[in-house]
Design a protein around this motif. Structure first.
Motif, PDB file in Angstrom:
ATOM      1  N   CYS A  86      -6.121   1.898  -0.050  1.00 20.32           N
ATOM      2  CA  CYS A  86      -5.975   0.866   0.967  1.00 20.32           C
ATOM      3  C   CYS A  86      -4.486   0.611   1.189  1.00 20.32           C
ATOM      4  O   CYS A  86      -3.737   0.413   0.235  1.00 20.32           O
ATOM      5  CB  CYS A  86      -6.682  -0.417   0.536  1.00 20.32           C
ATOM      6  SG  CYS A  86      -6.353  -1.811   1.632  1.00 20.32           S
ATOM      7  N   CYS A  89      -3.822  -3.333   0.033  1.00 21.31           N
ATOM      8  CA  CYS A  89      -3.877  -3.808  -1.359  1.00 21.31           C
ATOM      9  C   CYS A  89      -3.808  -2.671  -2.376  1.00 21.31           C
ATOM     10  O   CYS A  89      -3.680  -2.918  -3.569  1.00 21.31           O
ATOM     11  CB  CYS A  89      -5.136  -4.654  -1.580  1.00 21.31           C
ATOM     12  SG  CYS A  89      -6.661  -3.713  -1.494  1.00 21.31           S
ATOM     13  N   CYS A 107      -9.466  -0.896   2.668  1.00 24.23           N
ATOM     14  CA  CYS A 107     -10.744  -1.229   2.067  1.00 24.23           C
ATOM     15  C   CYS A 107     -11.493  -2.125   3.057  1.00 24.23           C
ATOM     16  O   CYS A 107     -10.897  -2.653   3.992  1.00 24.23           O
ATOM     17  CB  CYS A 107     -10.554  -1.936   0.725  1.00 24.23           C
ATOM     18  SG  CYS A 107      -9.781  -3.561   0.842  1.00 24.23           S
ATOM     19  N   ASP A 110     -10.028  -5.700   3.608  1.00 20.19           N
ATOM     20  CA  ASP A 110      -8.786  -5.754   4.379  1.00 20.19           C
ATOM     21  C   ASP A 110      -8.994  -5.304   5.822  1.00 20.19           C
ATOM     22  O   ASP A 110      -8.337  -5.805   6.728  1.00 20.19           O
ATOM     23  CB  ASP A 110      -7.708  -4.892   3.709  1.00 20.19           C
ATOM     24  CG  ASP A 110      -7.133  -5.588   2.483  1.00 20.19           C
ATOM     25  OD1 ASP A 110      -6.968  -6.821   2.535  1.00 20.19           O
ATOM     26  OD2 ASP A 110      -6.866  -4.903   1.487  1.00 20.19           O
TER      27      ASP A 110
HETATM   28 ZN   LIG Z   1      -7.455  -3.499   0.571  1.00 22.49          ZN
END
Ligand SMILES: [Zn+2]
Length: 128
Positions: A86, A89, A107, A110
């Motif tokens: 991701c 993050c 992800c 997000d």
């Molecule tokens: Zn993420």
């Protein structure tokens, strides 16, 4: 099955998809050229129809170009070893999500947040 094996599978899918698009694009391009070169009766209705076909093929190719860009970006991310992470993050994006969306760079959490943040604004090219 580990992620590296899964990535190889996704890479193959992306490369096959890339070839398919290029072939389809080539076909559409030939069709467009044939359309432009054809000696047609310059009647209004025929011209309007030709313009419509022209527009459809052009926009199709634009969508294909965009997908090629996404595929190339995904392949580049594989080459640099960041594919499947991701961008926000840094967690490993779940395999089932990558299989469904090989271009995913976030992800699910997000991606949803990003979508909410950008919704309503003018269309922006996804940051890759
Ligand atoms: Zn993420």
């Amino acid at each position: 099955m580990n992620r590296a094996t899964d990535y190889l599978k996704i890479r193959e899918i992306l490369q096959r998809r890339r070839r398919d698009i290029l072939h389809a694009n080539l076909g559409a391009h030939r069709e467009l050229t044939a359309l432009k070169n054809s000696d047609r009766d310059p009647e209004y209705e025929e011209n309007a129809q030709a313009e419509l076909a022209d527009y459809t093929l052009s926009s199709l190719m634009e969508a294909q170009r965009r997908e090629i860009m996404l595929i190339d970006a995904a392949l580049r991310r594989m080459d640099t070893g960041v594919f499947g992470e991701c961008v926000d993050c840094g967690v490993d994006i779940p395999m089932d999500r990558l299989e469904a969306l090989p271009f995913a760079i976030r992800c699910e959490e997000d991606a949803t947040r990003h979508e909410l943040e950008t919704r309503g604004g003018h269309y922006a090219t996804p940051s890759l």
